[in-house]
Write an enzyme that holds these catalytic residues in place. Structure first.
Site, PDB file in Angstrom:
ATOM      1  N   LYS A  82      -2.747  -2.001  -2.989  1.00 13.43           N
ATOM      2  CA  LYS A  82      -3.795  -1.098  -2.501  1.00 13.43           C
ATOM      3  C   LYS A  82      -3.338   0.319  -2.804  1.00 13.43           C
ATOM      4  CE  LYS A  82      -6.690   0.121   1.451  1.00 13.43           C
ATOM      5  NZ  LYS A  82      -7.252  -0.298   2.750  1.00 13.43           N
ATOM      6  N   GLU A 130       0.828  -1.211   0.000  1.00 17.33           N
ATOM      7  CA  GLU A 130       0.000   0.000   0.000  1.00 17.33           C
ATOM      8  C   GLU A 130       0.863   1.261   0.000  1.00 17.33           C
ATOM      9  OE1 GLU A 130      -3.789   2.100   2.312  1.00 17.33           O
ATOM     10  OE2 GLU A 130      -2.544   0.644   3.383  1.00 17.33           O
TER      11      GLU A 130
END
Length: 298
Positions: free
Chosen positions: A214, A177
């Site tokens: 993500k 992420e």
């Protein structure tokens, strides 16, 4: 095997991932949004007890099932807690059909080169072994990007892939992420640099390693289509990043193949004062809206 079923769900099933992983620094703000002021609890123990109560209310709501919520990201204390007498990962997968993930990062370093790398993660190997034993499928770790710094973004990608490789060695699927902040004054340029850095990292993955990504919903629709199609990527999911649910869903719907992994945008209408019927109805509406955006073909 359960892992095979989880992998099949994360690879191909329609739906989205709920992010229920607010940690120590973000928990007070999440509780305030839920209607619980700082004065309602004393100390960290009570604070985490209150946030766990909120999460249990979410996870046991009628609409919170694998039909539309295909995964959920947990804070470590949530993983170690119980829901209806079962450890949380087991409850999610066996009772609700929701694949459990664990947030493993310990926060951010001070900004340098326009980015914030992750702090060291002491005891990560032991944490990964414990998560695996509890039935967790994968992990998530966040770093942030504010400026379009080629050196900074390269460092972010390098750190994410290095720790991702450590996670993969434990038989878990890492969610990388590297978040481009939505208030970045160079958001589109930073996203283009990040995409290139991620492609290089994916192309260099060893063996049959696979990751999830993500990412912030990009300014340019379908910017990440090459990442979504990459053979080493299980799924590309979108963080809401501070966008309202309406805004996040509208932006997400313009990005084919990208699904949601929302936190605040999922929970923004929920209040502790709601009756169970009101709470379940509000959460059900949010799930329907986010599911629709995750499966839209705009």
């Amino acid at each position: 095997m359960t892992d095979d079923k989880m992998m099949a769900q994360m690879t191909g099933k329609h739906g989205f991932i709920a992010a229920l992983d607010q940690s120590g620094g973000s928990t007070p703000g999440a509780l305030r949004l839920y209607g619980i002021p700082d004065s309602a609890y004393n100390g960290e123990g009570e604070m985490f007890a209150r946030i766990h109560e909120m999460r249990v209310r979410v996870m046991t709501a009628p609409a919170f099932t694998g039909e539309k919520v295909i995964g959920a990201i947990l804070f470590e204390r949530t993983m170690d807690g119980e829901v209806k007498g079962r450890n949380t990962p087991s409850f999610l997968w066996q009772d609700r059909g929701v694949v459990p993930f664990l947030k493993v990062d310990k926060g951010l370093e001070a900004e340098a080169d326009g980015v914030c790398l992750m702090k060291p993660i002491p005891g990560l190997d032991a944490l990964l072994d414990r998560a695996k034993s509890l039935g967790v499928f994968g992990t998530k770790m966040r770093s942030t990007i504010r400026l379009a710094s080629a050196d900074g973004i390269a460092a972010i990608a390098r750190q994410q892939f290095e720790i991702g490789a450590q996670i993969s060695r434990h038989g878990l699927v890492p969610i990388l992420e590297p978040e481009v902040l939505i208030k970045s004054p160079e958001k589109a340029k930073a996203e283009a640099l990040l995409k290139d850095a991620l492609v290089r990292g994916l192309d260099a993955l060893a063996g049959d390693a696979r990751v999830m990504l993500k990412l912030t919903i990009p300014e340019t629709p379908d910017l990440y289509k090459d990442l979504i199609a990459h053979p080493r990527v299980t799924r590309v999911v979108a963080l809401s990043g501070g966008y309202t649910r309406d805004d996040a869903c509208a932006r997400l719907a313009r990005n084919h193949g990208m699904i949601a992994s929302f936190s605040r945008a999922l929970l923004e209408e929920l209040r502790v004062s709601m009756s169970d019927a009101e709470f379940n109805a509000a959460l059900g509406r949010a799930i329907e809206e986010i599911f629709a955006a995750s499966t839209a073909k705009v």
